[in-house]
Structure formats: structure tokens, C-alpha cells
Scaffold this active site. Structure first.
Site, PDB file in Angstrom:
ATOM      1  CG  HIS A 156       0.148  -0.238   2.563  1.00  0.00           C
ATOM      2  ND1 HIS A 156      -0.058   1.380   2.938  1.00  0.00           N
ATOM      3  CD2 HIS A 156       0.231  -1.055   3.382  1.00  0.00           C
ATOM      4  CE1 HIS A 156       1.237   0.455   4.120  1.00  0.00           C
ATOM      5  NE2 HIS A 156       0.451  -0.735   4.441  1.00  0.00           N
ATOM      6  CB  SER A 183      -0.409   4.274   5.990  1.00  0.00           C
ATOM      7  OG  SER A 183       0.877   3.978   7.170  1.00  0.00           O
ATOM      8  CB  THR A 198       1.469   0.508  11.277  1.00  0.00           C
ATOM      9  OG1 THR A 198       2.376   1.302  10.488  1.00  0.00           O
ATOM     10  CG2 THR A 198      -0.129   1.281  10.928  1.00  0.00           C
ATOM     11  CD  GLU A 237       2.045  -5.228   8.623  1.00  0.00           C
ATOM     12  OE1 GLU A 237       2.623  -6.153   8.335  1.00  0.00           O
ATOM     13  OE2 GLU A 237       3.010  -4.210   7.679  1.00  0.00           O
TER      14      GLU A 237
END
Length: 248
Positions: free
Chosen positions: A10, A13, A22, A87
Site C-alpha cells: 500500500h 500511511s 503500525t 499486517e
């Protein structure tokens, strides 16, 4: 038609930008992350790649990356969100800055936790686990989907059935499959696809927003080993930045 499997981490973030662990925090993309997702879509478009299906994690940074990419492609693609591609849970390190974690743990332990197959962070508190469980991305997941902490080996164990039972059958049927997920869940997929050794896995850095493609060989295996980035120069530069930070 020869099937393909493409992996995409992705876009950046807000937690990536802040330099924090994260894990399962459900954070959004930054404006830069949205631009990275758009750029990935343009790369696919310029290479005339149109996925037949997109498989994401349940976390919004992956889901939104996939949405932006498909908008750039100008096509609606069936999308499947799979929690096993979420994740890695970084346990008690979740939300901690990487600078503070390195200072607290020491360099050797910090690198072992981030890069090795078996390094395991301290478990998160039951309160934080329940807070995560109540988030929109995680609240409907089975009990076993949320652990107090995970080693990379745990992530490998949960993504391997997705590869064997979902992704490979579609690729072998001639479909073009795009997986949009996370640094560690994609490292885990690469470990399964390529049979990575521990030293190879420790050195693998997957940058945000850089599509990595595998083709199906006549033998039924995915090739080339290690995949091929659509923009190898940009990917190599971005991967070096990830490595300088201590890895994914």
C-alpha cells in the site's frame, strides 16, 4: 492467457510518515500515499496490465490503495478482502516510534524483531487488543485472527494457505491477480513463493507503491525468483530507503 501474480505494498500511511510501528492500527493513507497508489495504477496502465481480481487485506490503507489504483485504470475490478493478508501484529511496539523502540531495545534486538523470521515483540496489553478488535477493519474477524503479538513466522503460516488455496489456483487458471497488502504480509508471501532462506528474508525490503510481478512458468511455478518490479530503478531506490530505516 498466462496467469500473473502482482504484489503491491500500500501507499504511505500516516503511521509510515510518523515513523511508528503500525501493525494492526487501521490508519489512512497520506496524500503522498495516495499519489503512490495513483502512480502504481499508471505503471500498470502503461504496461497494459488489467487485473482480473484484486485481493486486499481488511485494513483501509490497503483497501484505499486498491480503490485508487482501479480508478486510475478506469475499470471496476472484483475485490476480495482477506484478513490473513493483514499486517503483522507488532504487539507492545504498536504505536511506538521506531526511534524509541531502537533506543529501548538496542540495535541488535531491534533488527532481530523487525527482520528475522522468529523475532517476536513483547505482547500487547489485553486492553489494546480489545481496542484493535473493535475497529471497523477487525471487529468481524474470527477470534484467532488477533493475537497479542506475532513473529514473521506466524504471518508466513497464515498467508501460506491464501497463496496455495486462493491465489495460485486463480493464476493457474490464467487470471491476472493483484494483491495489495503490507510490508510484512507481502514479505511472508515472497517467503512462500520463493522459498527464501533466513538471510534472504532478512534482506528483503518491499517499498510502498511499487508493483512486483510474477509470471506462471510451464512448470506451474511463479517466476522469476524474487519477482520483477515494473519500475526497477525507482523500486531499488525506495527499497534502499526502507533498508536504511531498519527494514519493513
Amino acid at each position: 492467457m498466462t496467469g500473473t501474480l502482482m504484489l503491491l505494498r500500500h501507499g504511505e500511511s500516516t503511521a509510515n510518515e510518523a515513523g511508528t510501528f503500525t501493525g494492526l492500527l487501521d490508519v489512512p493513507l497520506t496524500p503522498r500515499g495516495e499519489r503512490q497508489a495513483s502512480a502504481a495504477g499508471r505503471l500498470l496502465r502503461s504496461d497494459h496490465i488489467r487485473p482480473d481480481i484484486v485481493v486486499t487485506s481488511t485494513l483501509r490503507r490497503a483497501v484505499r490503495t486498491a480503490e485508487i489504483l482501479c480508478e486510475v485504470l478506469g475499470t471496476q475490478v472484483p475485490t476480495d478482502a482477506v484478513w490473513e493478508l493483514n499486517e503483522r501484529n507488532y504487539g507492545a511496539l504498536t504505536g511506538m516510534t521506531k526511534t524509541d523502540a531502537r533506543h529501548t531495545l538496542g540495535d541488535d534486538a531491534y533488527v532481530r524483531l523487525r527482520r528475522s523470521r522468529t523475532g517476536t515483540p513483547p505482547p500487547m496489553s489485553p486492553q489494546l487488543l480489545e481496542t484493535l478488535r473493535s475497529s471497523a477493519a477487525l471487529h468481524d474477524l474470527p477470534e484467532g485472527a488477533l493475537r497479542p503479538t506475532e513473529a514473521l513466522s506466524d504471518v508466513i503460516d497464515r498467508v501460506r494457505p491464501v497463496l496455495q488455496d486462493r491465489l495460485l489456483p486463480m493464476v493457474r487458471a490464467g487470471r491476472r491477480v493483484l494483491v495489495v497488502a503490507h510490508g510484512n504480509s507481502l514479505r511472508a508471501l515472497c517467503a512462500c513463493i520463493d522459498g527464501l532462506t533466513d538471510p534472504e528474508l532478512e534482506k528483503l525490503n518491499l517499498p510502498t507503491g511499487q508493483p512486483l510481478q510474477y509470471h506462471l512458468a510451464a512448470t506451474g511455478a511463479l517466476v522469476p525468483r524474487g519477482g520483477a518490479f515494473l519500475d526497477p530503478v525507482a523500486a531499488q531506490h525506495a527499497a534502499a530507503l526502507v533498508a536504511a530505516e531498519g527494514g519493513t
